[in-house]
Design a protein around this motif. Structure first.
Motif, PDB file in Angstrom:
ATOM      1  N   VAL A  11       0.847  -1.204   0.000  1.00 55.35           N
ATOM      2  CA  VAL A  11       0.000   0.000   0.000  1.00 55.35           C
ATOM      3  C   VAL A  11       0.879   1.250   0.000  1.00 55.35           C
ATOM      4  CG1 VAL A  11      -1.653   1.340   1.370  1.00 55.35           C
ATOM      5  CG2 VAL A  11      -2.015  -1.111   1.026  1.00 55.35           C
ATOM      6  N   ALA A  12       1.951   1.238   0.770  1.00 56.05           N
ATOM      7  CA  ALA A  12       2.866   2.382   0.818  1.00 56.05           C
ATOM      8  C   ALA A  12       3.491   2.635  -0.551  1.00 56.05           C
ATOM      9  CB  ALA A  12       3.948   2.145   1.865  1.00 56.05           C
ATOM     10  N   MET A  13       3.856   1.565  -1.251  1.00 59.58           N
ATOM     11  CA  MET A  13       4.433   1.727  -2.590  1.00 59.58           C
ATOM     12  C   MET A  13       3.404   2.304  -3.557  1.00 59.58           C
ATOM     13  SD  MET A  13       6.738  -1.725  -2.674  1.00 59.58           S
ATOM     14  CE  MET A  13       7.220  -1.564  -4.364  1.00 59.58           C
ATOM     15  N   TYR A  43       3.999   5.856  -5.526  1.00 64.33           N
ATOM     16  CA  TYR A  43       4.097   5.958  -6.980  1.00 64.33           C
ATOM     17  C   TYR A  43       2.812   6.440  -7.656  1.00 64.33           C
ATOM     18  CZ  TYR A  43       8.586   3.828  -6.281  1.00 64.33           C
ATOM     19  OH  TYR A  43       9.876   3.583  -5.859  1.00 64.33           O
ATOM     20  N   ALA A  44       1.674   6.269  -7.014  1.00 61.63           N
ATOM     21  CA  ALA A  44       0.416   6.713  -7.624  1.00 61.63           C
ATOM     22  C   ALA A  44      -0.030   8.076  -7.112  1.00 61.63           C
ATOM     23  CB  ALA A  44      -0.680   5.684  -7.380  1.00 61.63           C
ATOM     24  N   ALA A  45       0.300   8.377  -5.847  1.00 62.35           N
ATOM     25  CA  ALA A  45      -0.191   9.625  -5.266  1.00 62.35           C
ATOM     26  C   ALA A  45       0.931  10.559  -4.828  1.00 62.35           C
ATOM     27  CB  ALA A  45      -1.107   9.317  -4.085  1.00 62.35           C
ATOM     28  N   TRP A  80       6.845   9.745   1.824  1.00 61.98           N
ATOM     29  CA  TRP A  80       7.193   9.184   3.125  1.00 61.98           C
ATOM     30  C   TRP A  80       6.544   7.827   3.387  1.00 61.98           C
ATOM     31  CZ3 TRP A  80       2.932   8.250   5.964  1.00 61.98           C
ATOM     32  CH2 TRP A  80       1.785   8.990   5.674  1.00 61.98           C
ATOM     33  N   ALA A  81       5.556   7.444   2.590  1.00 61.08           N
ATOM     34  CA  ALA A  81       4.810   6.204   2.851  1.00 61.08           C
ATOM     35  C   ALA A  81       5.719   4.978   2.829  1.00 61.08           C
ATOM     36  CB  ALA A  81       3.672   6.049   1.852  1.00 61.08           C
ATOM     37  N   VAL A  82       6.631   4.921   1.869  1.00 59.18           N
ATOM     38  CA  VAL A  82       7.509   3.749   1.776  1.00 59.18           C
ATOM     39  C   VAL A  82       8.516   3.728   2.929  1.00 59.18           C
ATOM     40  CG1 VAL A  82       9.259   2.578   0.361  1.00 59.18           C
ATOM     41  CG2 VAL A  82       7.190   3.461  -0.701  1.00 59.18           C
TER      42      VAL A  82
END
Length: 156
Positions: free
Chosen positions: A26-28, A32-34, A38-40
């Motif tokens: 989900v983090a990836m 890459y989509a949004a 920091w998500a990754v």
């Protein structure tokens, strides 16, 4: 107070490892989509810490359950493939390889004289020390890996 059996420890961390794969995926997608950079970092850190805990539990439970070195190594390797810890854990349950309690006493089994089994029994007799050493070791390895950087290097 009930103790955490080898089966419950391994099952819990196998499930946690699969959950953290979901967090990382989900983090990836968020990155890459949004564009949520920091998500990754967050998802990868959570996944990495749980991976190390799962690997440590695989070694601890594997030695306790008298698994072969190959089976212990395979248990650790299942964490590299997304969600592979779940079918492996189910296989271990079905084959009875997670049955039994912690081996705190030596038996007549020939392997019980090996140094690693003596160390296991010594630590199992001191569960607070075992957990403390495990947490410190996992945190130290995790910290060292953070210094080295993520797989593939830092990207922006």
């Amino acid at each position: 107070m009930t103790t955490l059996s080898p089966k419950r420890l391994f099952r819990g961390l196998a499930f946690a490892e699969a959950v953290t794969w979901t967090i990382l995926i989900v983090a990836m997608i968020l990155k890459y989509a949004a564009g949520v950079e920091w998500a990754v970092l967050v998802g990868g850190s959570i996944h990495g810490f749980v991976f190390l805990a799962y690997a440590a539990s695989s070694i601890l439970v594997g030695v306790n359950q008298r698994w072969s070195v190959g089976r212990i190594a395979f248990a650790v390797l299942t964490a590299i493939v997304p969600y592979a810890t779940i079918p492996f854990e189910l296989h271990l349950v079905r084959s009875g390889r997670l049955e039994g309690e912690w081996r705190r006493e030596a038996t007549e089994h020939p392997a019980d004289g090996a140094w690693w089994n003596r160390v296991l029994r010594w630590f199992l007799a001191r569960p607070v020390l075992l957990v403390s050493v495990a947490v410190v070791a996992i945190a130290a390895i995790f910290g060292g890996l953070l210094v080295l950087g993520p797989p593939g290097g830092w990207q922006s």
